[in-house]
Design a protein around this motif. Structure first.
Motif, PDB file in Angstrom:
ATOM      1  N   GLU A   1      18.333  10.300   0.688  1.00 17.71           N
ATOM      2  CA  GLU A   1      19.013  11.565   0.599  1.00 17.71           C
ATOM      3  C   GLU A   1      20.407  11.641   0.735  1.00 17.71           C
ATOM      4  OE1 GLU A   1      17.311  16.008   1.555  1.00 17.71           O
ATOM      5  OE2 GLU A   1      17.659  14.543   3.617  1.00 17.71           O
ATOM      6  N   GLY A   2      21.233  12.121  -0.277  1.00 19.59           N
ATOM      7  CA  GLY A   2      22.466  12.424  -0.113  1.00 19.59           C
ATOM      8  C   GLY A   2      23.135  13.666   0.787  1.00 19.59           C
ATOM      9  N   ALA A   3      24.537  13.327   1.056  1.00 18.27           N
ATOM     10  CA  ALA A   3      24.881  14.454   1.961  1.00 18.27           C
ATOM     11  C   ALA A   3      24.889  15.893   1.333  1.00 18.27           C
ATOM     12  CB  ALA A   3      26.494  14.207   2.089  1.00 18.27           C
ATOM     13  N   ASP A   4      24.601  16.011   0.037  1.00 19.08           N
ATOM     14  CA  ASP A   4      24.135  17.120  -0.641  1.00 19.08           C
ATOM     15  C   ASP A   4      22.920  17.670  -0.481  1.00 19.08           C
ATOM     16  OD1 ASP A   4      23.508  15.243  -2.313  1.00 19.08           O
ATOM     17  OD2 ASP A   4      24.649  16.026  -4.296  1.00 19.08           O
ATOM     18  N   GLY A   5      22.142  16.964  -0.084  1.00 13.79           N
ATOM     19  CA  GLY A   5      20.521  17.274  -0.089  1.00 13.79           C
ATOM     20  C   GLY A   5      19.777  16.662  -1.359  1.00 13.79           C
ATOM     21  N   GLU A   6      20.546  16.169  -2.263  1.00  8.95           N
ATOM     22  CA  GLU A   6      19.714  15.595  -3.458  1.00  8.95           C
ATOM     23  C   GLU A   6      19.033  14.224  -3.187  1.00  8.95           C
ATOM     24  OE1 GLU A   6      20.471  13.993  -8.181  1.00  8.95           O
ATOM     25  OE2 GLU A   6      22.411  14.278  -6.822  1.00  8.95           O
ATOM     26  N   TRP A   7      18.038  14.275  -3.608  1.00  6.39           N
ATOM     27  CA  TRP A   7      17.153  12.797  -3.375  1.00  6.39           C
ATOM     28  C   TRP A   7      17.738  11.848  -4.582  1.00  6.39           C
ATOM     29  CZ3 TRP A   7      11.402  13.830  -2.586  1.00  6.39           C
ATOM     30  CH2 TRP A   7      10.946  14.731  -1.466  1.00  6.39           C
ATOM     31  N   ALA A   8      18.152  10.909  -3.871  1.00  2.00           N
ATOM     32  CA  ALA A   8      18.891   9.807  -4.905  1.00  2.00           C
ATOM     33  C   ALA A   8      17.879   8.747  -5.190  1.00  2.00           C
ATOM     34  CB  ALA A   8      19.993   9.169  -4.083  1.00  2.00           C
ATOM     35  N   GLY A   9      16.747   8.466  -4.540  1.00  2.60           N
ATOM     36  CA  GLY A   9      15.747   7.433  -5.031  1.00  2.60           C
ATOM     37  C   GLY A   9      14.427   7.626  -4.051  1.00  2.60           C
ATOM     38  N   THR A  10      13.715   6.939  -4.212  1.00  2.99           N
ATOM     39  CA  THR A  10      12.501   6.442  -3.440  1.00  2.99           C
ATOM     40  C   THR A  10      11.719   5.335  -3.578  1.00  2.99           C
ATOM     41  OG1 THR A  10      10.343   7.894  -3.269  1.00  2.99           O
ATOM     42  CG2 THR A  10      11.079   7.639  -5.488  1.00  2.99           C
ATOM     43  N   VAL A  11      10.811   5.088  -2.578  1.00  2.00           N
ATOM     44  CA  VAL A  11       9.876   3.809  -2.870  1.00  2.00           C
ATOM     45  C   VAL A  11       8.533   4.357  -1.890  1.00  2.00           C
ATOM     46  CG1 VAL A  11      10.900   2.780  -0.649  1.00  2.00           C
ATOM     47  CG2 VAL A  11       9.716   1.481  -2.400  1.00  2.00           C
ATOM     48  N   SER A  12       7.458   3.840  -2.262  1.00  2.00           N
ATOM     49  CA  SER A  12       6.276   4.191  -1.462  1.00  2.00           C
ATOM     50  C   SER A  12       5.906   2.856  -1.024  1.00  2.00           C
ATOM     51  CB  SER A  12       5.205   4.798  -2.323  1.00  2.00           C
ATOM     52  OG  SER A  12       5.612   6.272  -2.500  1.00  2.00           O
ATOM     53  N   VAL A  13       5.348   2.731   0.304  1.00  4.68           N
ATOM     54  CA  VAL A  13       4.774   1.601   0.840  1.00  4.68           C
ATOM     55  C   VAL A  13       3.220   1.672   0.942  1.00  4.68           C
ATOM     56  CG1 VAL A  13       4.984  -0.123   2.730  1.00  4.68           C
ATOM     57  CG2 VAL A  13       6.728   1.206   2.004  1.00  4.68           C
ATOM     58  N   LEU A  14       2.589   0.900   0.475  1.00  2.78           N
ATOM     59  CA  LEU A  14       0.881   0.983   0.677  1.00  2.78           C
ATOM     60  C   LEU A  14       0.708  -0.140   1.703  1.00  2.78           C
ATOM     61  CD1 LEU A  14      -0.092   0.752  -3.339  1.00  2.78           C
ATOM     62  CD2 LEU A  14       0.432   3.046  -1.742  1.00  2.78           C
ATOM     63  N   VAL A  15      -0.217   0.059   2.555  1.00  2.00           N
ATOM     64  CA  VAL A  15      -0.509  -0.581   3.785  1.00  2.00           C
ATOM     65  C   VAL A  15      -1.953  -1.319   3.188  1.00  2.00           C
ATOM     66  CG1 VAL A  15      -1.486  -0.806   6.027  1.00  2.00           C
ATOM     67  CG2 VAL A  15       0.427   0.746   5.487  1.00  2.00           C
ATOM     68  N   GLU A  16      -1.923  -2.812   3.411  1.00  2.00           N
ATOM     69  CA  GLU A  16      -2.997  -3.506   2.588  1.00  2.00           C
ATOM     70  C   GLU A  16      -3.573  -4.321   3.759  1.00  2.00           C
ATOM     71  OE1 GLU A  16      -1.971  -3.930  -2.148  1.00  2.00           O
ATOM     72  OE2 GLU A  16      -0.905  -5.260  -0.863  1.00  2.00           O
ATOM     73  N   ARG A  17      -4.691  -4.180   4.426  1.00  2.00           N
ATOM     74  CA  ARG A  17      -5.209  -4.812   5.543  1.00  2.00           C
ATOM     75  C   ARG A  17      -6.416  -5.862   4.854  1.00  2.00           C
ATOM     76  NH1 ARG A  17      -1.864  -4.581  10.146  1.00  2.00           N
ATOM     77  NH2 ARG A  17      -1.416  -2.646  10.480  1.00  2.00           N
ATOM     78  N   GLN A  18      -6.534  -7.071   5.638  1.00  2.00           N
ATOM     79  CA  GLN A  18      -7.611  -7.768   5.248  1.00  2.00           C
ATOM     80  C   GLN A  18      -8.910  -7.056   5.312  1.00  2.00           C
ATOM     81  OE1 GLN A  18      -7.369 -12.051   6.747  1.00  2.00           O
ATOM     82  NE2 GLN A  18      -5.451 -11.423   7.794  1.00  2.00           N
ATOM     83  N   ALA A  19      -8.911  -6.384   6.366  1.00  2.00           N
ATOM     84  CA  ALA A  19     -10.256  -5.576   6.692  1.00  2.00           C
ATOM     85  C   ALA A  19     -10.480  -4.181   5.924  1.00  2.00           C
ATOM     86  CB  ALA A  19     -10.379  -5.413   8.518  1.00  2.00           C
ATOM     87  N   GLY A  20      -9.549  -3.975   5.157  1.00  2.00           N
ATOM     88  CA  GLY A  20      -9.639  -2.783   4.364  1.00  2.00           C
ATOM     89  C   GLY A  20      -9.727  -3.068   3.009  1.00  2.00           C
ATOM     90  N   GLU A  21      -9.809  -1.986   2.063  1.00  2.00           N
ATOM     91  CA  GLU A  21      -9.963  -1.882   0.808  1.00  2.00           C
ATOM     92  C   GLU A  21      -9.284  -2.908   0.075  1.00  2.00           C
ATOM     93  OE1 GLU A  21     -12.052   0.184  -1.034  1.00  2.00           O
ATOM     94  OE2 GLU A  21     -12.759   0.789   1.058  1.00  2.00           O
ATOM     95  N   PRO A  22      -9.665  -3.599  -1.032  1.00  2.00           N
ATOM     96  CA  PRO A  22      -8.932  -4.537  -1.644  1.00  2.00           C
ATOM     97  C   PRO A  22      -7.427  -3.976  -2.275  1.00  2.00           C
ATOM     98  CG  PRO A  22     -10.926  -4.565  -2.618  1.00  2.00           C
ATOM     99  CD  PRO A  22     -11.039  -3.278  -1.746  1.00  2.00           C
ATOM    100  N   GLY A  23      -6.410  -4.800  -1.998  1.00  2.00           N
ATOM    101  CA  GLY A  23      -5.130  -4.121  -2.500  1.00  2.00           C
ATOM    102  C   GLY A  23      -4.765  -4.655  -3.735  1.00  2.00           C
ATOM    103  N   PHE A  24      -4.547  -3.609  -4.553  1.00  2.00           N
ATOM    104  CA  PHE A  24      -3.900  -3.844  -5.988  1.00  2.00           C
ATOM    105  C   PHE A  24      -5.113  -4.625  -6.848  1.00  2.00           C
ATOM    106  CE2 PHE A  24      -0.420  -4.154  -9.072  1.00  2.00           C
ATOM    107  CZ  PHE A  24      -0.018  -2.757  -9.250  1.00  2.00           C
ATOM    108  N   GLY A  25      -6.121  -4.424  -6.541  1.00  2.00           N
ATOM    109  CA  GLY A  25      -7.365  -5.131  -7.589  1.00  2.00           C
ATOM    110  C   GLY A  25      -7.887  -6.320  -6.839  1.00  2.00           C
ATOM    111  N   GLU A  26      -7.427  -6.944  -5.740  1.00  2.00           N
ATOM    112  CA  GLU A  26      -7.836  -8.057  -5.189  1.00  2.00           C
ATOM    113  C   GLU A  26      -7.950  -8.053  -3.506  1.00  2.00           C
ATOM    114  OE1 GLU A  26      -3.474  -8.813  -4.670  1.00  2.00           O
ATOM    115  OE2 GLU A  26      -4.683  -7.872  -5.882  1.00  2.00           O
ATOM    116  N   ALA A  27      -8.832  -8.655  -3.260  1.00  2.00           N
ATOM    117  CA  ALA A  27      -8.937  -8.846  -1.735  1.00  2.00           C
ATOM    118  C   ALA A  27      -7.504  -9.654  -1.196  1.00  2.00           C
ATOM    119  CB  ALA A  27     -10.033  -9.581  -1.285  1.00  2.00           C
ATOM    120  N   VAL A  28      -6.928  -8.775  -0.236  1.00  2.00           N
ATOM    121  CA  VAL A  28      -5.734  -9.636   0.599  1.00  2.00           C
ATOM    122  C   VAL A  28      -6.104 -10.753   1.612  1.00  2.00           C
ATOM    123  CG1 VAL A  28      -4.522  -7.675  -0.239  1.00  2.00           C
ATOM    124  CG2 VAL A  28      -5.434  -7.739   2.178  1.00  2.00           C
TER     125      VAL A  28
END
Length: 182
Positions: A67-94
């Motif tokens: 977020e810029g000083a003017d409050g505008e969102w300049a960019g974004t990224v999302s982070v997915l948590v992929e655990r060995q014991a969880g659901e497969p990540g992006f189509g494959e087991a991690v």
């Protein structure tokens, strides 16, 4: 311009929707995203509210915004948590506990100003700080033709793993996996 990088809040769902739709309308979107503007713009507000609430909760996914000083969102990224014991990540087991960076987007007027670096620093630090088994690596995929993005990721410290994912396109193409290890 200085940016504050922080996690999105649940009540910011409309702004999260707006930046996602803008990203999907970017000329490079066909290389960077696995969904289209047309399919996303048709989704109801409840979808965007739930998606943003989950990203704000930060348990299985966290969305960061710059977020810029003017409050505008300049960019974004999302982070997915992929655990060995969880659901497969992006189509494959991690094979290791890891996180996966997705939805990377920097608005054109903010490109080349360190926004992606700041977003990735926060996403990587967040990944290393997760409770539970330690995250061993942070990964992302980049389309083989998205040379500018791959160059940015290399500059930040990501290295190619040699793993690829096929992309349904004409002609056929592939996404390349990059990682940073702890």
């Amino acid at each position: 311009m200085d940016y504050v990088v922080r996690a999105v809040r649940a009540d910011e769902w409309l702004r999260a929707k707006e930046i996602r739709l803008e990203a999907l309308g970017d000329p490079m979107a066909h290389l960077a995203f696995r969904e289209t503007y047309e399919s996303s713009v048709a989704k109801p507000d409840a979808f965007w509210q739930e998606r943003t609430a989950q990203a704000a909760e930060g348990e299985h996914v966290c969305q960061f915004i710059a977020e810029g000083a003017d409050g505008e969102w300049a960019g974004t990224v999302s982070v997915l948590v992929e655990r060995q014991a969880g659901e497969p990540g992006f189509g494959e087991a991690v094979e290791v506990d890891q996180t996966h960076l997705v939805g990377v987007y920097v608005r054109p007027g903010h490109r080349g100003r360190g926004v992606v670096d700041a977003l990735f620093r926060e996403a990587i630090e967040w990944s290393w700080s997760l409770c539970g088994p330690p995250v061993e690596r942070v990964r992302l995929f980049v389309h083989e033709a998205n040379v500018p993005a791959a160059a940015s990721y290399r500059r930040i410290g990501f290295v190619p793993t040699g793993e690829t994912l096929p992309v349904e396109s004409e002609p056929p193409s592939q996404d390349l996996e990059f990682e940073i290890r702890r």
